[in-house]
Motif scaffolding. Structure first.
Motif, PDB file in Angstrom:
ATOM      1  N   PHE A 144     -18.181  31.998  20.711  1.00 10.17           N
ATOM      2  CA  PHE A 144     -17.760  30.944  19.784  1.00 10.17           C
ATOM      3  C   PHE A 144     -18.243  29.570  20.239  1.00 10.17           C
ATOM      4  N   ASP A 164     -14.933  33.931  23.923  1.00  8.94           N
ATOM      5  CA  ASP A 164     -14.975  32.472  23.862  1.00  8.94           C
ATOM      6  C   ASP A 164     -16.385  31.924  24.041  1.00  8.94           C
ATOM      7  N   MET A 193     -12.301  31.383  16.639  1.00  7.27           N
ATOM      8  CA  MET A 193     -11.986  31.904  17.973  1.00  7.27           C
ATOM      9  C   MET A 193     -10.485  32.147  18.098  1.00  7.27           C
ATOM     10  N   TYR A 250     -16.936  37.667  12.218  1.00  5.72           N
ATOM     11  CA  TYR A 250     -17.279  36.509  13.035  1.00  5.72           C
ATOM     12  C   TYR A 250     -18.727  36.574  13.427  1.00  5.72           C
TER      13      TYR A 250
END
Length: 127
Positions: free
Chosen positions: A58, A55, A46, A127
């Motif tokens: 994550f 956020d 993050m 990610y």
């Protein structure tokens, strides 16, 4: 003497393979350490991504990964998430609404929900 050594070794093997409280406790602790590591990796990613609105993704991903390890991982995810949200609500001043939304994402991930529910458009595929 040999019979005694064989008996001791057999006892160790049986105890190690049995579902005993010591083995369960060791597994819980190992899962908790792994879950804490998963939470750290999500936090590190993050910070590295530094992507606006990511956020919650994550949060969900860290909790999901930790909970997949088992009860110890889920416990570590809950403890770390709660501690972070308690600290954040006291220090950051982001407010109760942000804390509530973070906790919702935490629980979603911990309960096996797909973290991609919170994935923002444009977040790199890394990610």
């Amino acid at each position: 003497m040999r019979l005694c050594i064989c008996f001791v070794l057999l006892s160790i093997i049986v105890c190690a393979s049995a579902d005993n409280p010591i083995a369960r406790g060791g597994r819980f602790a190992w899962d908790a350490l792994g879950g804490a590591w998963d939470m750290y990796k999500a936090y590190r990613d993050m910070r590295e991504a530094n992507f606006r609105g990511a956020d919650k993704y994550f949060h969900a991903r860290g909790n999901y990964d930790a909970a997949q390890r088992g009860p110890g991982g889920a416990w570590a995810a809950r403890v770390l998430s709660d501690a972070r949200e308690n600290w954040q609500s006291d220090v950051s001043g982001r407010g109760a609404e942000d804390t509530r939304a973070d906790q919702e994402a935490n629980e979603w991930g911990r309960n096996g929900g797909d973290p991609n529910r919170y994935r923002p458009a444009g977040l790199p595929s890394k990610y």
